[in-house]
Design a protein around this motif. Structure first.
Motif, mmCIF file in Angstrom:
data_model
loop_
_atom_site.group_PDB
_atom_site.id
_atom_site.type_symbol
_atom_site.label_atom_id
_atom_site.label_comp_id
_atom_site.label_asym_id
_atom_site.label_seq_id
_atom_site.Cartn_x
_atom_site.Cartn_y
_atom_site.Cartn_z
ATOM 1 N N THR A 1 0.838 -1.204 0.000
ATOM 2 C CA THR A 1 0.000 0.000 0.000
ATOM 3 C C THR A 1 0.875 1.257 0.000
ATOM 4 O OG1 THR A 1 -1.634 -1.225 1.272
ATOM 5 C CG2 THR A 1 -1.910 1.151 1.219
ATOM 6 N N SER A 2 1.919 1.263 0.846
ATOM 7 C CA SER A 2 2.794 2.442 0.923
ATOM 8 C C SER A 2 3.397 2.778 -0.439
ATOM 9 C CB SER A 2 3.942 2.211 1.903
ATOM 10 O OG SER A 2 3.450 1.812 3.142
ATOM 11 N N HIS A 3 3.774 1.735 -1.166
ATOM 12 C CA HIS A 3 4.434 1.947 -2.469
ATOM 13 C C HIS A 3 3.463 1.892 -3.652
ATOM 14 C CE1 HIS A 3 8.770 1.819 -1.337
ATOM 15 N NE2 HIS A 3 8.248 1.277 -0.233
ATOM 16 N N GLU A 4 2.200 1.736 -3.336
ATOM 17 C CA GLU A 4 1.159 1.623 -4.378
ATOM 18 C C GLU A 4 1.533 0.569 -5.433
ATOM 19 O OE1 GLU A 4 -0.951 5.557 -5.168
ATOM 20 O OE2 GLU A 4 1.065 6.178 -4.593
ATOM 21 N N ARG A 5 1.897 -0.582 -4.907
ATOM 22 C CA ARG A 5 2.349 -1.674 -5.772
ATOM 23 C C ARG A 5 1.306 -2.780 -5.887
ATOM 24 N NH1 ARG A 5 8.404 -2.197 -3.240
ATOM 25 N NH2 ARG A 5 9.425 -0.846 -4.746
ATOM 26 N N CYS A 6 1.567 -3.639 -6.827
ATOM 27 C CA CYS A 6 0.849 -4.923 -6.889
ATOM 28 C C CYS A 6 1.762 -5.966 -6.242
ATOM 29 C CB CYS A 6 0.562 -5.250 -8.353
ATOM 30 S SG CYS A 6 -0.071 -6.907 -8.592
ATOM 31 N N SER A 7 1.206 -6.836 -5.405
ATOM 32 C CA SER A 7 1.997 -7.901 -4.782
ATOM 33 C C SER A 7 1.412 -9.255 -5.107
ATOM 34 C CB SER A 7 2.003 -7.751 -3.257
ATOM 35 O OG SER A 7 2.776 -6.646 -2.899
ATOM 36 N N ILE A 8 2.291 -10.136 -5.515
ATOM 37 C CA ILE A 8 1.870 -11.536 -5.711
ATOM 38 C C ILE A 8 2.513 -12.338 -4.585
ATOM 39 C CG2 ILE A 8 1.900 -13.526 -7.263
ATOM 40 C CD1 ILE A 8 2.350 -11.605 -9.586
ATOM 41 N N VAL A 9 1.716 -13.023 -3.801
ATOM 42 C CA VAL A 9 2.272 -13.830 -2.708
ATOM 43 C C VAL A 9 1.927 -15.294 -2.964
ATOM 44 C CG1 VAL A 9 2.429 -14.158 -0.221
ATOM 45 C CG2 VAL A 9 1.860 -11.900 -1.128
ATOM 46 N N GLU A 10 2.974 -16.090 -3.044
ATOM 47 C CA GLU A 10 2.758 -17.523 -3.317
ATOM 48 C C GLU A 10 2.741 -18.303 -2.015
ATOM 49 O OE1 GLU A 10 4.907 -19.044 -6.752
ATOM 50 O OE2 GLU A 10 5.228 -20.935 -5.682
ATOM 51 N N VAL A 11 1.686 -19.054 -1.812
ATOM 52 C CA VAL A 11 1.553 -19.858 -0.588
ATOM 53 C C VAL A 11 1.596 -21.348 -0.944
ATOM 54 C CG1 VAL A 11 0.235 -18.097 0.657
ATOM 55 C CG2 VAL A 11 -0.996 -19.826 -0.668
ATOM 56 N N MET A 12 1.894 -22.160 0.064
ATOM 57 C CA MET A 12 2.013 -23.613 -0.154
ATOM 58 C C MET A 12 0.643 -24.278 -0.346
ATOM 59 S SD MET A 12 4.989 -25.204 2.190
ATOM 60 C CE MET A 12 6.673 -25.254 1.568
ATOM 61 N N GLY A 13 0.663 -25.560 -0.528
ATOM 62 C CA GLY A 13 -0.575 -26.321 -0.665
ATOM 63 C C GLY A 13 -0.480 -27.444 -1.690
ATOM 64 N N ARG A 14 0.691 -27.599 -2.240
ATOM 65 C CA ARG A 14 0.921 -28.622 -3.278
ATOM 66 C C ARG A 14 -0.123 -28.479 -4.374
ATOM 67 N NH1 ARG A 14 2.168 -34.841 -1.605
ATOM 68 N NH2 ARG A 14 3.877 -33.961 -0.445
ATOM 69 N N GLY A 15 -0.902 -29.505 -4.686
ATOM 70 C CA GLY A 15 -1.903 -29.390 -5.757
ATOM 71 C C GLY A 15 -3.230 -28.803 -5.302
ATOM 72 N N ALA A 16 -3.284 -28.339 -4.054
ATOM 73 C CA ALA A 16 -4.574 -27.864 -3.513
ATOM 74 C C ALA A 16 -4.499 -26.376 -3.169
ATOM 75 C CB ALA A 16 -4.938 -28.669 -2.261
ATOM 76 N N GLY A 17 -5.644 -25.707 -3.256
ATOM 77 C CA GLY A 17 -5.670 -24.258 -3.068
ATOM 78 C C GLY A 17 -6.272 -23.791 -1.761
ATOM 79 N N TYR A 18 -6.335 -24.676 -0.734
ATOM 80 C CA TYR A 18 -7.042 -24.273 0.497
ATOM 81 C C TYR A 18 -6.316 -23.175 1.269
ATOM 82 C CZ TYR A 18 -9.673 -28.304 -0.814
ATOM 83 O OH TYR A 18 -10.422 -29.179 -1.557
ATOM 84 N N GLU B 1 4.306 -1.110 -10.556
ATOM 85 C CA GLU B 1 5.379 -1.915 -9.961
ATOM 86 C C GLU B 1 4.777 -3.160 -9.290
ATOM 87 O OE1 GLU B 1 9.338 0.264 -8.453
ATOM 88 O OE2 GLU B 1 7.529 0.686 -7.273
ATOM 89 N N THR B 2 5.360 -4.289 -9.572
ATOM 90 C CA THR B 2 4.805 -5.550 -9.058
ATOM 91 C C THR B 2 5.930 -6.385 -8.455
ATOM 92 O OG1 THR B 2 3.110 -5.469 -10.772
ATOM 93 C CG2 THR B 2 3.452 -7.597 -9.717
ATOM 94 N N ARG B 3 5.688 -6.921 -7.265
ATOM 95 C CA ARG B 3 6.699 -7.739 -6.579
ATOM 96 C C ARG B 3 6.103 -9.107 -6.256
ATOM 97 N NH1 ARG B 3 9.426 -4.033 -8.006
ATOM 98 N NH2 ARG B 3 10.748 -2.679 -6.724
ATOM 99 N N ALA B 4 6.943 -10.117 -6.344
ATOM 100 C CA ALA B 4 6.502 -11.475 -5.978
ATOM 101 C C ALA B 4 7.217 -11.912 -4.709
ATOM 102 C CB ALA B 4 6.820 -12.442 -7.101
ATOM 103 N N THR B 5 6.489 -12.565 -3.820
ATOM 104 C CA THR B 5 7.079 -13.140 -2.599
ATOM 105 C C THR B 5 6.619 -14.582 -2.502
ATOM 106 O OG1 THR B 5 6.810 -10.998 -1.501
ATOM 107 C CG2 THR B 5 7.287 -12.884 -0.085
ATOM 108 N N ILE B 6 7.577 -15.476 -2.326
ATOM 109 C CA ILE B 6 7.208 -16.885 -2.122
ATOM 110 C C ILE B 6 7.422 -17.193 -0.644
ATOM 111 C CG2 ILE B 6 7.740 -19.278 -2.787
ATOM 112 C CD1 ILE B 6 8.733 -18.066 -5.503
ATOM 113 N N LEU B 7 6.350 -17.470 0.067
ATOM 114 C CA LEU B 7 6.470 -17.621 1.529
ATOM 115 C C LEU B 7 7.231 -18.886 1.919
ATOM 116 C CD1 LEU B 7 3.032 -16.393 2.931
ATOM 117 C CD2 LEU B 7 5.163 -15.123 2.675
ATOM 118 N N GLY B 8 7.059 -19.957 1.188
ATOM 119 C CA GLY B 8 7.866 -21.169 1.389
ATOM 120 C C GLY B 8 7.689 -21.852 2.737
ATOM 121 N N HIS B 9 8.796 -22.429 3.215
ATOM 122 C CA HIS B 9 8.710 -23.367 4.341
ATOM 123 C C HIS B 9 8.410 -22.725 5.685
ATOM 124 C CE1 HIS B 9 10.498 -25.883 1.249
ATOM 125 N NE2 HIS B 9 9.954 -26.889 1.907
ATOM 126 N N MET B 10 8.490 -21.393 5.775
ATOM 127 C CA MET B 10 8.069 -20.768 7.047
ATOM 128 C C MET B 10 6.641 -21.188 7.410
ATOM 129 S SD MET B 10 7.014 -16.874 6.018
ATOM 130 C CE MET B 10 6.548 -16.524 7.663
#
Ligand code: ADP
Ligand code: F6P
Length: 325
Positions: free
Chosen positions: A162-179, A246-255
């Motif tokens: 929001t501060s940078h007025e950006r688009c953010s893509i955040v990738e979350v785990m779940g293998r083949g499922a989207g829950y 401006e668009t940034r991607a973050t992959i949350l991963g094993h955390m």
């Protein structure tokens, strides 16, 4: 009449999940309270094949209820897909006088249990996975902690977006499922959520959506992307080029797999762990524990593995409406 169970084993298998320790503790202590001998198998089916089997007592599960991970360790054991190793594992159970194995894991681990069953070893399985992708249950141990961990991380990303007025893509785990993605989509108020259950989405629609949002005065655009879709970094580059935003991607991963389990995960894990022992005492064979409509249930292993899980389309539709009206 089934013979009285005298000795059982417990193992964790597949990806670890917060609450697995609470489940191990419950299996061990419920067994001891009923006069049943209990051993822990380390590193899932891999440790069973290597005979990494140790006696457990009440003290061996002290101080673990609040800890993420699994004190028994876990593994993905490819050898166990082969018949000769399944036979070997069953023989090892017999050698150690193990009457039944309690399996804590996802549906891959349930398939491993089915293979032990095929070699005359009784099993009781319970759902331990952050992915919530097991059809025979509404709840899986670890999901609640993982989704809360992801939600808190995404809240932080949203602030800076929001501060940078950006688009953010955040990738979350779940293998083949989207829950996990769907729950974060709702809990974080994401403008878009991409699920593997809807793989054929149109990226141009997302681009149009971001541009419309900007015109309406939106200061950020949050996209939750499920791991089953993936490619978040290349998607971010394409979206930035197409929108000029401006668009940034973050992959949350094993955390998402670590951390102290929530109360919900601890309580479900403790109840299911104790229930596994009680079922064995009642003479149950090849059952899978779950939760349905708020009740603890148990299902035949083969029936559980044959079930299909569907996405909650209503929740998906409200996720979009609430963020975009
Ligand atoms: P999860 O239990 O979280 O779904 P996996 O799919 O990785 O995780 O499965 C965990 C382990 O269960 C595998 O590494 C393997 O040892 C065992 N397993 C999975 N599928 C099978 C199968 N079809 N037959 C026998 N064992 C299996
Ligand atoms: O099944 C749990 C899970 O965390 C999935 O969400 C993910 O796809 C996978 O395990 C990651 O596995 P690994 O720990 O082998 O990278």
């Amino acid at each position: 009449m089934a013979e009285k169970v005298k000795k059982i084993a417990v193992l964790t298998s597949g990806g670890d999940a917060p609450g697995m320790n609470a489940a191990i503790r419950a299996v061990v202590r419920q067994a001891l309270s009923k006069g049943i001998e209990i051993v822990g198998i380390h590193r899932g089916y891999a440790g069973l094949l290597d005979e990494e089997i140790t006696p457990m007592d009440a003290h061996s599960v002290s101080d673990i209820i609040s800890r993420g991970g699994t004190i028994l360790q876990t593994a993905r054991c490819l050898e166990f897909l082969q018949e000769e190793y399944q036979q070997k594992a069953a023989d090892i159970c017999r050698k150690h006088n193990i009457d039944a194995v309690v399996v804590i894991g996802g549906d891959g681990s349930y398939k491993g249990a089915r293979n032990l069953r095929n070699h005359d070893i009784n099993t009781i399985s319970m759902p331990g996975t952050i992915d919530l992708d097991i059809a025979s249950t509404d709840y899986t141990i670890g999901f609640d902690t993982a989704v809360n961990t992801a939600m808190e991380a995404i809240d932080k990303i949203r602030d800076t977006s929001t501060s940078h007025e950006r688009c953010s893509i955040v990738e979350v785990m779940g293998r083949g499922a989207g829950y996990i993605a769907l729950w974060c989509g709702i809990a974080n108020g994401a403008e878009d959520v991409l699920l593997p259950e809807h793989y054929n989405f149109d990226e141009q629609e997302i681009v149009n959506h971001i541009i419309e949002g900007r015109k309406k005065g939106k200061q950020h655009h949050l996209i939750i992307n499920a791991e089953g879709i993936g490619h978040s970094s290349s998607m971010a580059k394409r979206i930035e080029a197409a929108t000029g935003i401006e668009t940034r991607a973050t992959i949350l991963g094993h955390m998402q797999r670590g951390g102290s389990p929530t109360a919900r995960d601890r309580v479900y894990a403790s109840t299911m762990g104790a229930m596994a022992v009680d079922l064995l005492l009642e003479g149950a064979q090849q059952r899978v524990i779950g939760v349905r409509n708020g009740q603890y249930i148990h299902t035949d292993l083969d029936e559980a593995l044959a079930m299909q899980k569907s996405m909650d389309e209503y929740q998906l539709s409200i996720c979009k409406t609430l963020a975009n009206i």
